[in-house]
Design a protein around this motif. Structure first.
Motif, PDB file in Angstrom:
ATOM      1  N   ALA A 301       4.845  58.802 134.125  1.00 45.55           N
ATOM      2  CA  ALA A 301       5.818  57.957 134.815  1.00 45.55           C
ATOM      3  C   ALA A 301       5.530  57.821 136.308  1.00 45.55           C
ATOM      4  O   ALA A 301       5.853  56.780 136.901  1.00 45.55           O
ATOM      5  CB  ALA A 301       7.218  58.529 134.613  1.00 45.55           C
ATOM      6  N   LEU A 302       4.912  58.828 136.940  1.00 44.03           N
ATOM      7  CA  LEU A 302       4.888  58.886 138.397  1.00 44.03           C
ATOM      8  C   LEU A 302       3.504  58.759 139.033  1.00 44.03           C
ATOM      9  O   LEU A 302       3.409  58.339 140.191  1.00 44.03           O
ATOM     10  CB  LEU A 302       5.532  60.203 138.859  1.00 44.03           C
ATOM     11  N   MET A 303       2.450  59.152 138.326  1.00 42.92           N
ATOM     12  CA  MET A 303       1.139  59.163 138.959  1.00 42.92           C
ATOM     13  C   MET A 303       0.616  57.746 139.197  1.00 42.92           C
ATOM     14  O   MET A 303       0.781  56.859 138.353  1.00 42.92           O
ATOM     15  CB  MET A 303       0.137  59.948 138.104  1.00 42.92           C
ATOM     16  N   PRO A 304      -0.041  57.533 140.343  1.00 42.18           N
ATOM     17  CA  PRO A 304      -0.619  56.214 140.604  1.00 42.18           C
ATOM     18  C   PRO A 304      -1.784  55.917 139.672  1.00 42.18           C
ATOM     19  O   PRO A 304      -2.370  56.826 139.056  1.00 42.18           O
ATOM     20  CB  PRO A 304      -1.093  56.325 142.065  1.00 42.18           C
ATOM     21  N   ALA A 305      -2.119  54.642 139.570  1.00 41.38           N
ATOM     22  CA  ALA A 305      -3.230  54.224 138.711  1.00 41.38           C
ATOM     23  C   ALA A 305      -4.521  54.901 139.161  1.00 41.38           C
ATOM     24  O   ALA A 305      -4.752  55.103 140.349  1.00 41.38           O
ATOM     25  CB  ALA A 305      -3.382  52.707 138.767  1.00 41.38           C
ATOM     26  N   GLY A 306      -5.342  55.262 138.185  1.00 47.35           N
ATOM     27  CA  GLY A 306      -6.624  55.887 138.486  1.00 47.35           C
ATOM     28  C   GLY A 306      -6.630  57.390 138.312  1.00 47.35           C
ATOM     29  O   GLY A 306      -7.702  57.995 138.238  1.00 47.35           O
ATOM     30  N   SER A 328      -9.712  67.157 146.049  1.00 46.92           N
ATOM     31  CA  SER A 328      -8.528  67.977 145.774  1.00 46.92           C
ATOM     32  C   SER A 328      -8.353  69.101 146.790  1.00 46.92           C
ATOM     33  O   SER A 328      -7.228  69.443 147.140  1.00 46.92           O
ATOM     34  CB  SER A 328      -8.593  68.547 144.354  1.00 46.92           C
ATOM     35  N   LYS A 329      -9.459  69.671 147.277  1.00 46.47           N
ATOM     36  CA  LYS A 329      -9.313  70.758 148.256  1.00 46.47           C
ATOM     37  C   LYS A 329      -8.807  70.211 149.583  1.00 46.47           C
ATOM     38  O   LYS A 329      -7.970  70.836 150.251  1.00 46.47           O
ATOM     39  CB  LYS A 329     -10.635  71.494 148.442  1.00 46.47           C
ATOM     40  N   ALA A 330      -9.283  69.034 149.992  1.00 47.08           N
ATOM     41  CA  ALA A 330      -8.781  68.404 151.209  1.00 47.08           C
ATOM     42  C   ALA A 330      -7.315  67.999 151.050  1.00 47.08           C
ATOM     43  O   ALA A 330      -6.546  67.984 152.016  1.00 47.08           O
ATOM     44  CB  ALA A 330      -9.641  67.190 151.558  1.00 47.08           C
ATOM     45  N   LEU A 331      -6.936  67.699 149.806  1.00 43.80           N
ATOM     46  CA  LEU A 331      -5.568  67.261 149.522  1.00 43.80           C
ATOM     47  C   LEU A 331      -4.570  68.411 149.563  1.00 43.80           C
ATOM     48  O   LEU A 331      -3.381  68.210 149.864  1.00 43.80           O
ATOM     49  CB  LEU A 331      -5.542  66.614 148.137  1.00 43.80           C
ATOM     50  N   ARG A 339       5.505  70.406 150.136  1.00 43.88           N
ATOM     51  CA  ARG A 339       6.187  71.413 149.323  1.00 43.88           C
ATOM     52  C   ARG A 339       5.842  71.324 147.834  1.00 43.88           C
ATOM     53  O   ARG A 339       6.701  71.423 146.955  1.00 43.88           O
ATOM     54  CB  ARG A 339       7.698  71.338 149.528  1.00 43.88           C
ATOM     55  N   VAL A 340       4.546  71.161 147.556  1.00 43.58           N
ATOM     56  CA  VAL A 340       4.053  71.251 146.186  1.00 43.58           C
ATOM     57  C   VAL A 340       2.651  71.850 146.236  1.00 43.58           C
ATOM     58  O   VAL A 340       1.912  71.615 147.192  1.00 43.58           O
ATOM     59  CB  VAL A 340       4.045  69.864 145.488  1.00 43.58           C
ATOM     60  N   ALA A 341       2.290  72.659 145.238  1.00 44.06           N
ATOM     61  CA  ALA A 341       0.989  73.328 145.238  1.00 44.06           C
ATOM     62  C   ALA A 341       0.314  73.165 143.883  1.00 44.06           C
ATOM     63  O   ALA A 341       0.971  73.051 142.841  1.00 44.06           O
ATOM     64  CB  ALA A 341       1.142  74.816 145.564  1.00 44.06           C
ATOM     65  N   GLY A 373       8.018  68.491 141.272  1.00 44.60           N
ATOM     66  CA  GLY A 373       6.690  68.800 141.772  1.00 44.60           C
ATOM     67  C   GLY A 373       5.715  67.661 141.549  1.00 44.60           C
ATOM     68  O   GLY A 373       4.930  67.310 142.440  1.00 44.60           O
ATOM     69  N   VAL A 374       5.761  67.052 140.369  1.00 43.29           N
ATOM     70  CA  VAL A 374       4.877  65.913 140.090  1.00 43.29           C
ATOM     71  C   VAL A 374       5.240  64.739 140.982  1.00 43.29           C
ATOM     72  O   VAL A 374       4.363  64.012 141.473  1.00 43.29           O
ATOM     73  CB  VAL A 374       4.956  65.536 138.593  1.00 43.29           C
ATOM     74  N   ARG A 375       6.543  64.533 141.226  1.00 43.72           N
ATOM     75  CA  ARG A 375       6.958  63.437 142.120  1.00 43.72           C
ATOM     76  C   ARG A 375       6.373  63.632 143.511  1.00 43.72           C
ATOM     77  O   ARG A 375       5.836  62.687 144.109  1.00 43.72           O
ATOM     78  CB  ARG A 375       8.485  63.363 142.189  1.00 43.72           C
ATOM     79  N   ARG A 376       6.476  64.844 144.044  1.00 41.64           N
ATOM     80  CA  ARG A 376       5.934  65.119 145.371  1.00 41.64           C
ATOM     81  C   ARG A 376       4.414  64.951 145.394  1.00 41.64           C
ATOM     82  O   ARG A 376       3.858  64.368 146.332  1.00 41.64           O
ATOM     83  CB  ARG A 376       6.305  66.536 145.803  1.00 41.64           C
ATOM     84  N   LEU A 377       3.748  65.461 144.365  1.00 40.13           N
ATOM     85  CA  LEU A 377       2.289  65.363 144.312  1.00 40.13           C
ATOM     86  C   LEU A 377       1.844  63.908 144.198  1.00 40.13           C
ATOM     87  O   LEU A 377       0.872  63.497 144.856  1.00 40.13           O
ATOM     88  CB  LEU A 377       1.768  66.173 143.130  1.00 40.13           C
ATOM     89  N   ALA A 378       2.547  63.128 143.400  1.00 40.58           N
ATOM     90  CA  ALA A 378       2.203  61.712 143.267  1.00 40.58           C
ATOM     91  C   ALA A 378       2.321  60.995 144.606  1.00 40.58           C
ATOM     92  O   ALA A 378       1.490  60.140 144.957  1.00 40.58           O
ATOM     93  CB  ALA A 378       3.098  61.048 142.221  1.00 40.58           C
ATOM     94  N   GLY A 379       3.343  61.351 145.373  1.00 38.25           N
ATOM     95  CA  GLY A 379       3.496  60.749 146.696  1.00 38.25           C
ATOM     96  C   GLY A 379       2.344  61.086 147.626  1.00 38.25           C
ATOM     97  O   GLY A 379       1.862  60.230 148.388  1.00 38.25           O
ATOM     98  N   VAL A 380       1.865  62.332 147.578  1.00 41.27           N
ATOM     99  CA  VAL A 380       0.722  62.736 148.405  1.00 41.27           C
ATOM    100  C   VAL A 380      -0.526  61.964 147.994  1.00 41.27           C
ATOM    101  O   VAL A 380      -1.289  61.479 148.845  1.00 41.27           O
ATOM    102  CB  VAL A 380       0.492  64.256 148.289  1.00 41.27           C
ATOM    103  N   ILE A 381      -0.739  61.832 146.690  1.00 41.31           N
ATOM    104  CA  ILE A 381      -1.923  61.111 146.208  1.00 41.31           C
ATOM    105  C   ILE A 381      -1.854  59.642 146.600  1.00 41.31           C
ATOM    106  O   ILE A 381      -2.855  59.043 147.021  1.00 41.31           O
ATOM    107  CB  ILE A 381      -2.054  61.282 144.682  1.00 41.31           C
TER     108      ILE A 381
END
Length: 410
Positions: A301-306, A328-331, A339-341, A373-381
């Motif tokens: 539902a949340l991850m961007p395309a790709g 991923s390490k730079a991310l 606030r997600v790891a 957590g997935v919502r926050r990570l998707a936003g970072v990506i």
């Protein structure tokens, strides 16, 4: 040995406001802790003089018999004399590596592979060569080609290390046909198999998979653990090995620790003898299935395309792949700031690969925390993708050596 470059970040990630999709920690809150407490108290009261004394270097004889019963649903018929109890399966890995590896010897391993194993192999100066894997596990053709090329070049291959069921970190499972092919390839090439199986009882559908050891008693060393099906705090694992290897394991164990903790061994044995442990494993399976489903639905539902990911049928982990140009390490520092790891993929390769990968763990957070957590990570990506599209592909951070993991990365 090299200290993990991301340990400092995980000291921040342990704060309650951070959703950690990183560590592979079992959800021990699901255990009947009051029952476990009573069991331990009863053990001290009735068998304290034995539980608090030195024990056998091979492990408690009765527990070794019980371990044979635990392995039986996976197709293994074994003799307790061939079981060596260890301080978690991590120590079994260390002992096997100590026995077999001289500096420069080759260990074959799936790519990606368990970070704790890679750290051990590196510490003994093994040359880890990765074998390709896909959604069905290790690729037999790649295994055969790799063995042939290495032997033709004069390399000494000591063993293949594999987690065939619900693999850490990829979450994939070696299918039944490939299991037979891998056994046949290694048998023809005279290559020992070290089968690590901490998650085998935690499948979400159907009966446990038949292990490699079930079909080859002489060519496979099987590693098991109660860390995922009971609790990691007991630190009780085991190795099931052919007789000659078993003897060396006992000698190495006695050299390392003299004897195990009699207390924890007897506590685990008491639990197996008096508690409905099969039903407890069933409860764990249902709990982890719900969290796996939450993770997959949230990613969809949340991850961007790709962004792509594996779909595990058991165990603890999803293996995600980022779009081209992201690292991923730079991310990770940016994700922790939001606030997600997670665990960057490079830690699971001996050759520095995996820059676009990350391991996401669903075993410990509650379902609502997984979604957040997935919502926050998707936003970072998404933010990183905008930076990539504006400025082009960034450079990957330098990396030297294999990260030595802490327990939070298990």
């Amino acid at each position: 040995m090299v200290a993990s470059e991301i340990r400092a970040l995980f000291s921040v990630a342990s704060r309650p406001e951070v959703v950690s999709l990183a560590g592979g920690m079992p959800y021990v809150t699901a255990l009947p802790l009051d029952v476990v407490g009573e069991l331990v108290a009863d053990l001290v009261a009735k068998r304290g003089t034995v539980a608090l004394q030195y024990g056998s270097g091979q492990g408690d004889p009765h527990l070794r018999e019980q371990i044979c019963d635990v392995m039986r649903p996976e197709g293994i018929e074994a003799n307790a004399d061939d079981v060596v109890v260890t301080v978690g399966s991590q120590q079994a890995l260390d002992l096997i590596t100590r026995i077999f590896i001289d500096p420069g010897d080759v260990v074959l391993a799936e790519g990606p592979s368990y970070v704790g194993a890679l750290g051990t192999f590196s510490a003994y100066q093994a040359n880890v060569i990765h074998v390709a894997m896909d959604s069905e596990g290790i690729v037999p053709e790649s295994l055969a080609q790799t063995i042939y090329a290495l032997k033709s070049a004069g390399n000494r291959i000591k063993f293949l290390y594999t987690i065939p069921t619900f693999q850490n970190p990829a979450g994939v499972t070696l299918n039944a046909v490939r299991r037979q092919q891998v056994l046949e390839i290694c048998q023809r090439a005279d290559v020992l198999i070290v089968e690590d199986n901490p998650y085998g009882m935690l499948g979400f559908d159907g009966e446990p998979m038949r292990t490699l050891r079930a079909d080859n008693a002489e060519g496979v060393v099987y590693l098991g653990s109660f860390s995922k099906t009971l609790a990691p705090g007991f630190r009780v694992g085991w190795a099931l090995a052919p007789h000659a290897i078993r003897e060396k394991l006992v000698l190495a164990m006695e050299s390392a620790v003299l004897s195990h903790s009699s207390f924890t061994q007897l506590a685990v044995g008491q639990y197996l003898a008096t508690q409905p442990w099969r039903e407890q494993i069933k409860s764990f399976r249902e709990l982890y299935r719900e969290r796996r489903d939450t993770m997959l639905a949230s990613l969809e539902a949340l991850m961007p395309a790709g962004v792509t990911w594996t779909r595990p049928a058991g165990g603890f982990f999803v293996w995600a792949t980022l779009p081209e140009g992201l690292d991923s390490k730079a991310l990770l520092p940016r994700a922790v700031a939001e606030r997600v790891a997670f665990v960057p993929g490079t830690g699971f390769f001996a050759d520095g690969s995996g820059a676009r990968n990350m391991r996401l763990s669903y075993c410990y957070p509650e379902p609502d925390r997984i979604r957040e957590g997935v919502r926050r990570l998707a936003g970072v990506i998404e933010q990183e993708l905008r930076v990539r599209d504006t400025f082009g592909t960034g450079s990957s951070p330098d990396r030297v050596g294999v990260d030595t993991p802490g327990p939070d990365l298990a």
